[in-house]
Write a protein that holds these residues in place. Structure first.
Motif, short mmCIF file in Angstrom:
data_model
loop_
_atom_site.label_atom_id
_atom_site.label_comp_id
_atom_site.label_asym_id
_atom_site.label_seq_id
_atom_site.Cartn_x
_atom_site.Cartn_y
_atom_site.Cartn_z
N GLY A 93 -5.38 -3.14 3.60
CA GLY A 93 -4.05 -2.84 4.10
C GLY A 93 -3.69 -1.38 3.97
N VAL A 94 -4.65 -0.51 3.58
CA VAL A 94 -4.42 0.92 3.41
C VAL A 94 -5.49 1.67 4.20
CG1 VAL A 94 -4.31 2.83 1.78
CG2 VAL A 94 -3.50 0.57 1.10
N ARG A 95 -5.07 2.58 5.06
CA ARG A 95 -6.05 3.41 5.76
C ARG A 95 -6.74 4.31 4.75
NH1 ARG A 95 -5.94 2.79 11.03
NH2 ARG A 95 -4.07 1.95 12.04
N ALA A 99 -5.65 10.83 0.27
CA ALA A 99 -4.31 10.85 -0.32
C ALA A 99 -3.70 9.46 -0.38
CB ALA A 99 -3.42 11.79 0.49
N ARG A 100 -3.86 8.69 0.70
CA ARG A 100 -3.27 7.35 0.71
C ARG A 100 -3.93 6.43 -0.31
NH1 ARG A 100 -2.97 6.72 7.26
NH2 ARG A 100 -0.95 7.73 7.57
N TRP A 101 -5.26 6.53 -0.39
CA TRP A 101 -5.95 5.67 -1.35
C TRP A 101 -5.51 6.01 -2.78
CZ3 TRP A 101 -9.03 1.48 -0.50
CH2 TRP A 101 -9.64 0.94 -1.62
N GLY A 113 -21.21 -6.75 -6.72
CA GLY A 113 -21.72 -7.87 -5.94
C GLY A 113 -22.17 -8.98 -6.88
N ALA A 114 -21.76 -10.20 -6.55
CA ALA A 114 -22.10 -11.36 -7.39
C ALA A 114 -22.30 -12.57 -6.51
CB ALA A 114 -21.01 -11.63 -8.42
N GLY A 115 -23.47 -13.19 -6.58
CA GLY A 115 -23.72 -14.40 -5.82
C GLY A 115 -23.62 -14.22 -4.32
N GLY A 116 -23.98 -13.04 -3.83
CA GLY A 116 -23.95 -12.79 -2.40
C GLY A 116 -22.61 -12.36 -1.86
N VAL A 117 -21.58 -12.24 -2.68
CA VAL A 117 -20.27 -11.78 -2.23
C VAL A 117 -19.91 -10.50 -2.97
CG1 VAL A 117 -19.46 -14.07 -1.58
CG2 VAL A 117 -19.05 -13.23 -3.89
N LYS A 118 -19.00 -9.72 -2.37
CA LYS A 118 -18.62 -8.42 -2.94
C LYS A 118 -17.11 -8.35 -3.14
CE LYS A 118 -20.68 -6.49 0.57
NZ LYS A 118 -21.51 -7.61 1.02
N GLY A 119 -16.71 -7.46 -4.02
CA GLY A 119 -15.30 -7.21 -4.25
C GLY A 119 -15.13 -5.86 -4.91
N PHE A 120 -13.86 -5.46 -5.10
CA PHE A 120 -13.62 -4.19 -5.77
C PHE A 120 -12.46 -4.31 -6.74
CE2 PHE A 120 -10.88 -3.93 -2.02
CZ PHE A 120 -9.72 -3.35 -2.51
N CYS A 121 -12.40 -3.35 -7.65
CA CYS A 121 -11.38 -3.33 -8.69
C CYS A 121 -10.79 -1.93 -8.75
CB CYS A 121 -12.00 -3.72 -10.03
SG CYS A 121 -10.87 -3.60 -11.44
N VAL A 122 -9.45 -1.84 -8.79
CA VAL A 122 -8.76 -0.55 -8.86
C VAL A 122 -7.68 -0.61 -9.93
CG1 VAL A 122 -9.20 0.12 -6.47
CG2 VAL A 122 -7.21 -1.30 -7.00
N ARG A 123 -7.12 0.55 -10.23
CA ARG A 123 -6.05 0.65 -11.23
C ARG A 123 -4.83 1.27 -10.54
NH1 ARG A 123 -5.39 -0.85 -16.87
NH2 ARG A 123 -3.60 0.36 -17.58
N PRO A 124 -4.00 0.46 -9.87
CA PRO A 124 -2.89 1.01 -9.08
C PRO A 124 -1.77 1.58 -9.94
CG PRO A 124 -3.44 -1.27 -8.46
CD PRO A 124 -4.09 -0.99 -9.76
N GLY A 125 -0.90 2.32 -9.26
CA GLY A 125 0.26 2.89 -9.93
C GLY A 125 1.52 2.09 -9.63
N VAL A 126 2.65 2.79 -9.68
CA VAL A 126 3.96 2.14 -9.58
C VAL A 126 4.14 1.46 -8.22
CG1 VAL A 126 6.45 2.59 -9.48
CG2 VAL A 126 5.04 3.67 -11.25
N LEU A 127 3.75 2.15 -7.13
CA LEU A 127 4.08 1.67 -5.78
C LEU A 127 3.48 0.30 -5.48
CD1 LEU A 127 5.84 2.46 -3.62
CD2 LEU A 127 4.89 4.66 -4.11
N LEU A 128 2.19 0.14 -5.73
CA LEU A 128 1.55 -1.14 -5.40
C LEU A 128 2.04 -2.24 -6.33
CD1 LEU A 128 -0.44 -2.32 -3.41
CD2 LEU A 128 -2.26 -1.93 -5.07
N ARG A 129 2.29 -1.91 -7.59
CA ARG A 129 2.82 -2.92 -8.50
C ARG A 129 4.23 -3.35 -8.08
NH1 ARG A 129 -0.36 -2.52 -13.52
NH2 ARG A 129 -1.81 -0.78 -13.26
#
Length: 471
Positions: A93-95, A99-101, A113-129
């Protein structure tokens, strides 16, 4: 005096809203920075097979985007980059501008990657929370067991981190803090993989594309520098230099582990096996390399003038004393009609396999035993090896991007002519693939070296050294 004081108070009161706004903005920025800061990389499923982590993902990508090497590929990858950016936008949902990221997702980034699927983990700030709070509490959006759905992906909060994937199983899996070695610079990308040959790699783009890391494998630990790394009469497409024949086999097994399931590797092994069984006359002695101090292998070129591409190969085994007597590989020629040859006054044998372009040639000169796949290559190497600066390493790998790109372009052209690439014709190959190959040819050379440390090969080097003569 009283009027002056009242005037100052009125002026100060007019500044109250502005000062309050500044204080609120400062507090928000401070809070945003605190929320985005963490001493760990993030979280991923416990069964993750591989992990990529960056302490400052936007800064790493900024280094990539500003590098000369990325400039070579930018135009060639324009269409693919646009599709990738669109995919990230649909997923997150973010281009994906820097700067935007950073603004929404923060600097920490972990992909797994685990079991053939992928994902990501981030540490957002105030806006996304805050956006999540509005969506969850004020709009009444409900979660299932702490798993939230948005568009085509699922997400979950854990210890201040946001875990995201298009797979619900990835997000709902038991999480752990992955074991990724600490970063030496925020602007590097680190990767770790588990399995039969676990390993770690770190990539940095500034000031030049460099790589370091380790992989689980055993090599002979040398007590003297390598001397063959830069000694070839002409620059090979690929060269590998180690101590013993078993070390060369260790790298072959490493490639087999990585590529063994691919159709291309299996076909190469099948064809090589047919040649070996058809032309092998005998077996090497078990201790044939007992007096070998250093071994070098080179893929000089790939001849694409025939229907079947033929590799042009050479090997040199540097002994601890002057080479004399029967060549240690000559038992392979037992029962084969070989031709006696001389190079630089030293005896040798040429055993043609498929005419002059594929033969088994053995010879010697000085302290070196030579093996080559063509007589002209043997003539080039015998007496032609250069005196090169010693390299303090147990193994070295060199790759000429220019030669590799030239061969790849020829192979792609032949594959297009024979319609070997599904969904690709000569026009699409010329438009989509050849520009990427040509860009790779401008990278110059890859140069890696490594040393054994226990059960690991610890390596470092440059992914690209600029070649000003490349087109």
């Amino acid at each position: 005096m009283a009027d002056m004081l009242r005037g100052k108070r009125r002026t100060f009161r007019r500044w109250y809203p502005f000062l309050a706004a500044l204080l609120l903005l400062g507090a928000a920025l401070w809070g945003d920075s605190r929320l985005k800061t963490s001493s760990i990389d993030g979280y991923c499923p416990e069964n993750a097979e591989w992990v990529l982590a960056a302490e400052d993902g936007p800064a790493f990508w900024r280094d990539v985007a500003q590098s000369a090497e990325w400039g070579y590929f930018r135009d060639a990858l324009k269409g693919r980059l646009a599709n990738a950016e669109l995919a990230v936008y649909h997923l997150a949902g973010v281009r994906p501008t820097l700067a935007r990221w950073d603004f929404w997702m923060g600097r920490r980034l972990l992909i797994a990657g685990a079991g053939g699927v992928k994902g990501f983990c981030v540490r957002p700030g105030v806006l996304l929370r805050a956006a999540h709070f509005v969506r969850a509490r004020m709009l009444g959006t409900e979660s299932q067991d702490g798993i939230w759905a948005y568009r085509s992906f699922f997400y979950r909060w854990h210890e201040g981190f946001l875990i995201v994937s298009s797979s619900r199983d990835y997000v709902s899996a038991p999480l752990c803090e992955p074991v990724v070695e600490p970063s030496r610079s925020p602007n590097e990308l680190r990767g770790h993989w588990r399995g039969h040959r676990d390993g770690f790699v770190s990539l940095a783009m500034s000031p030049a594309p460099s790589v370091s890391g380790w992989i689980r494998m055993k090599l002979t630990q040398r007590d003297a520098p390598l001397t063959l790394t830069e000694a070839w009469p002409e620059t090979p497409m690929i060269s590998l230099n180690v101590s013993r024949w078993e070390d060369l086999r260790a790298f072959y097994l490493l490639l087999d582990d990585a590529l063994g399931d691919t159709a291309g590797w299996q076909e190469c092994e099948r064809v090589a096996g047919l040649f070996w069984e058809r032309w092998r006359g005998g077996d090497l002695a078990s201790d044939w390399d007992e007096d070998i101090a250093e071994s070098g292998f080179a893929l000089l070129d790939i001849d694409t003038s025939e229907t079947l591409p033929i590799p042009v190969l050479a090997a040199v085994f540097r002994a601890t004393h002057a080479a004399g007597g029967t060549h240690p590989w000559e038992p392979l020629l037992a029962g084969v009609d070989g031709l006696r040859f001389e190079w630089e006054g030293e005896p040798g044998v040429v055993a043609p396999l498929i005419g002059e372009k594929a033969a088994l040639c053995v010879g010697r000169y000085g302290y070196d035993w030579f093996v080559a796949s063509q007589e002209p290559v043997m003539a080039l190497c015998v007496g032609g090896m250069r005196d090169a600066a010693p390299l303090d390493a147990d193994a070295s790998l060199r790759l000429s991007w220019l030669k590799a790109a030239s061969v790849a372009a020829d192979l792609l052209g032949e594959a297009a002519r024979l319609e070997l690439i599904r969904g690709e014709d000569s026009q699409s190959i010329d438009a989509d693939l050849l520009p990427i190959v040509e860009a790779a040819g401008r990278l110059g050379a890859l140069a890696l070296q490594g040393r054994r440390e226990g059960e690991r090969l610890v390596f470092e080097g440059q992914l690209a050294t600029h070649n000003e003569e490349a087109p």
